[in-house]
Design an enzyme around this catalytic site. Sequence first.
Site, mmCIF file in Angstrom:
data_model
loop_
_atom_site.group_PDB
_atom_site.id
_atom_site.type_symbol
_atom_site.label_atom_id
_atom_site.label_comp_id
_atom_site.label_asym_id
_atom_site.label_seq_id
_atom_site.Cartn_x
_atom_site.Cartn_y
_atom_site.Cartn_z
ATOM 1 N N ASP A 1 32.517 -22.970 21.194
ATOM 2 C CA ASP A 1 31.274 -22.196 21.071
ATOM 3 C C ASP A 1 30.073 -23.108 20.852
ATOM 4 O OD1 ASP A 1 32.840 -19.748 20.915
ATOM 5 O OD2 ASP A 1 33.365 -20.429 18.914
ATOM 6 N N SER B 1 24.814 -24.854 19.078
ATOM 7 C CA SER B 1 25.797 -24.012 18.406
ATOM 8 C C SER B 1 25.512 -22.585 18.847
ATOM 9 C CB SER B 1 25.660 -24.142 16.889
ATOM 10 O OG SER B 1 26.413 -23.135 16.268
ATOM 11 N N ARG B 2 26.459 -21.997 19.576
ATOM 12 C CA ARG B 2 26.153 -20.712 20.207
ATOM 13 C C ARG B 2 26.437 -19.519 19.308
ATOM 14 N NH1 ARG B 2 27.155 -23.620 25.072
ATOM 15 N NH2 ARG B 2 29.366 -23.822 24.652
ATOM 16 N N VAL B 3 27.075 -19.729 18.188
ATOM 17 C CA VAL B 3 27.501 -18.587 17.379
ATOM 18 C C VAL B 3 26.903 -18.626 15.971
ATOM 19 C CG1 VAL B 3 29.511 -17.497 16.323
ATOM 20 C CG2 VAL B 3 29.675 -18.382 18.631
#
Length: 512
Positions: free
Chosen positions: A341, A366-368
């Site tokens: 992620d 950081s995608r989350v």
Amino acid sequence: MTDRALPPDWLETRRARLAKTKLAPEAEAVGRITHLADGIAQVAGLPEAPLGALLRFEGGGYAFAHSLGREAIDAVFLDAATSVSVGERVTDTGDVLRVPVGEALLGRVIDPLGRPLDNGPMPETTERMPVERPAPAIIERDLVSAPLETGLLVVDSLFALGRGQRELIVGDRSTGKTSLAVDAIINQKNSDVICVYVAVGQRATAVERVVAAVREHGAPERCIFVVGSAAAPPGLQWIAPFAGMTMAEYFRDKGQDALIVIDDLTLHAATHRELALLTREPPGREAYPGDVFYLHARLLERAAKLSPELGGGSLTALPIAQTDAGNLSAYIPTNLISITDGQIVLDTHLFSANHRPAVDVGLSVSRVGGKAQKPALRTVSGRVRLDYAQFQELEMFTRFGGISNARVKAQIARGERIRALLAQPRYSGLRLADQVALLAALADGVLDGFPVSIIPDLRARLAGWLDAHAGEAVAELAQSGELSDETRAALVAALKTLAEDLAPASDTEGAS
Ligand code: ATP
Ligand code: MG
């Protein structure tokens, strides 16, 4: 893409079905070794053994079924010392490879099968779980909502991690990949997170350094070190990440929060390639077998935040990958980037310029975790990334000439302070309040009035100073996670007095 095609009880169901069809149910399936080389035995006569089946040799020693062929299966030894010979009998134990799990492993250094490597007694565990387990289904998961604090300002403010997230740490050799992950583990001494550090193919000295660092600075009684070092048989190195995952899942499934660091998956892929070539699987891109993506996808898919019905536990994964000359588009790094992620990219130039942790702010993402970040930190870190990116461009642009424009000068001064803030020595994790105070002071322009050179000392003394001079604000922030105007003012004011305390000394040293 997940192995949900296999229900959790698939093995039992299959065995039950086979047991019914067998003519003599009490008979054990026995095959024979037909070929033997490089820690791999070719076994004929076990057509019913599933992938991962645990096989026992007549003369002692175990192996697991690594690949299944039409005529024979390839079994990988779990012990270097196993003395076997061609023609020897091999029994299918009727089970898959399992590892011990439980609280007894905490604080221990063990091999992937749970045997002690720290000269201690055998851990007294009661439960064993398969190394390969299906990942939780979508319906069994929940949104990542709680932060996993690493104590590193650059990660927590710009690339926040959430509990249940998978974030790749990627960079060239010796760029501080292990150090960053170890700092994250050490910072969990302030939380309730259980940490599992898995070493795959590492030198024994490197592993010893990690264990020593956690023992000295962290909470080793809440950590498990699973070591499949370079000297271990390839079979053990191969199962190490899966075994570590299983040991961490035990805590996830009990509703606790766990963190697993896998150091590193590039070496794991190399071991997988080695085994695949030895078992004559056709080589694909960069000579890796075609299933290397699936191998790591099914491994990392097991990191998850579980739904409240399943206890709400979480397992965060920080896999590490190594690049050559910063080449992120090589096969294994791209695979891992697409499985995780987000990634924290470490850069050799920054590292050698002593900017450590050498996080490349432009390439990392950081995608989350952003959604799980504490509101207080989110409020103050909003502009940092943009300001820093602008500064880096300006710095390059103005390198050769004097700057006269006041606005540009101010932007550069701000950027230099951001750069100093984002660097951080090892084992010096910052609390939420410390991070918020630093970033709020930066945003309010307070730091612009002091020399950059005071920042390392400022950071080192900050925690104690804030406790003494803004204790209420620190407590209120830790409790609510939100930043009221009064809290912010109190933190910034306290930080300013500390900066004033430090500034005269550095001024006389002629720093600017
Ligand atoms: P390898 O590719 O060999 O696994 P690595 O990328 O894991 O290397 P580390 O072993 O973590 O790198 O770090 C290399 C060296 O850099 C170590 O000696 C470590 O002490 C130093 N180092 C790493 N991070 C920092 C930091 N924030 N401050 C100062 N020194 C650091
Ligand atoms: Mg390392």
